[in-house]
Design an enzyme around this catalytic site. Structure first.
Site, PDB file in Angstrom:
ATOM      1  CD  GLU A   1      -1.257  -2.177   2.228  1.00  0.00           C
ATOM      2  OE1 GLU A   1      -1.869  -2.774   3.002  1.00  0.00           O
ATOM      3  OE2 GLU A   1       0.171  -2.580   1.997  1.00  0.00           O
TER       4      GLU A   1
ATOM      5  CB  CYS B   1      -0.699  -0.398   5.789  1.00  0.00           C
ATOM      6  SG  CYS B   1       1.155  -1.193   5.144  1.00  0.00           S
TER       7      CYS B   1
ATOM      8  CB  SER C   1      15.997 -44.300   2.370  1.00  0.00           C
ATOM      9  OG  SER C   1      16.479 -44.801   3.587  1.00  0.00           O
ATOM     10  CB  ALA C   2      20.655 -46.536   2.783  1.00  0.00           C
TER      11      ALA C   2
END
Length: 340
Positions: A56, A88, A164-165
């Site tokens: 604004e 504002c 994951s591994a």
């Protein structure tokens, strides 16, 4: 009721609020358009990040004297607090604005109340115009304010059989180079990257946003690196270098860790810890989004992407909602929403 010109102005305000390059946090993205008495735009502005003028005020500066008796169309309720940039609502009143049309109501404790201040000063106020679109622009910010904690996105990469591994602990690289580049681009959108002490001790990750050559990307800011757990970190750990700020959270409790990260100004946490940390957040109901990279790889043994979730029957399974599916190189990225 908002006029056709005001609705068109709101669409323009939403567009400039999402201007590329604007920092995603910690402040919301906001756009504003000023209309004269005939409904024609005379100025516009948008917020460019913390410490810069709000939308604004930016628009008022461009409008000058043309702001008097004008209408301001803005994507977020004007703030009502004295921060680094001032109120504002007070700026609009002082400029002689006659009417304010805004989309999303500001529910933050510090800034709320702008519409009431404007009304008390005799400004005509209308709320809720294209509110859903405004919320979507600031989805993470809005989520965090509603929940009182950061949004948590759990990212992991896994083989086609959910590993994951490998059995020997190696995990670099399950996914391809394109997927890894995508991870760094998404990391850059978050406020913090969270792992457990185990991940640091085993993998010694840097947890920064980098390019394909391993160099830091030119981003607005590197995310905060957060490590949670009770084990001490060696002074030579990569996360303790000067490439990005780091916070060590001496806790194993997900809720406590998120409380600390909320206090550090985080709205979006990127969870990259190992299977046990992921399980802790899932069991606690604190995973809001999942981004999974599935590679066309088979291992047959090794670590699962997530540890024990204390689920004994299929009826108790955690079921996620698919939001997006994208092929990235030879990998597939799944974006899923957490359980409701």
């Amino acid at each position: 009721m908002a006029t056709e010109q005001e609705i068109a102005a709101m669409r323009r305000a939403l567009a400039i609020a999402a201007t590329p390059g604007v920092a995603l946090g910690p402040n919301p993205r906001v756009g504003a358009v000023i209309l004269d008495a005939s409904g024609q735009p005379v100025a516009e502005g948008y917020h460019r990040g913390a410490g810069t003028p709000h939308a604004e005020v930016d628009a008022l500066r461009h409008a000058g004297a043309a702001a008097r008796d004008a209408t301001v169309v803005v994507t977020l309720e004007p703030c009502n607090h004295l921060g680094r940039t001032g109120s504002c609502a007070a700026a609009l009143i002082e400029a002689g604005i006659k009417r304010v049309v805004f989309a999303q109501t500001d529910i933050s404790q510090l800034a709320a109340g702008g519409s009431q201040a404007l009304s008390r000063a005799g400004v005509d106020v209308e709320a809720g115009v294209l509110a859903d679109e405004a919320v979507a622009i600031n989805e993470v910010w809005s989520f965090s304010l509603r929940r009182g904690r950061p949004k948590v996105t759990w990212k992991f990469a896994a083989t086609l059989d959910g590993r994951s591994a490998a059995a020997d602990g190696t995990s670099q690289w399950i996914s391809g180079a394109e997927a890894r580049a995508d991870v760094h681009a998404l990391r850059a959108e978050c406020d913090a990257i969270l792992v457990g002490t185990g991940t640091v001790l085993v993998d010694n990750p840097r947890l920064t946003v980098r390019d394909s050559s391993g160099e830091p990307l030119a981003v607005e800011r590197q995310p905060l690196r957060a490590v949670m757990g009770l084990r001490a970190l060696p002074g030579c750990a990569a996360v303790l270098d000067h490439a990005a700020p780091t916070i060590v959270l001496r806790t194993r409790e997900p809720t406590e860790a998120l409380d600390r990260l909320t206090g550090a100004g985080c709205f979006h946490v990127w969870l990259e810890g190992g299977p046990r940390l992921a399980a802790a957040f899932l069991v606690a109901g604190l995973v809001d989004e999942v981004i999974a990279y599935v590679a066309p790889v088979l291992l047959g043994s090794g670590s699962s992407a997530v540890a024990d979730l204390r689920i004994a029957t299929i009826d108790a399974a955690i079921r996620l909602h698919l939001v997006d599916l994208t092929r990235i190189g030879d990998d597939v990225r799944l974006r899923l929403r957490g359980p409701d």
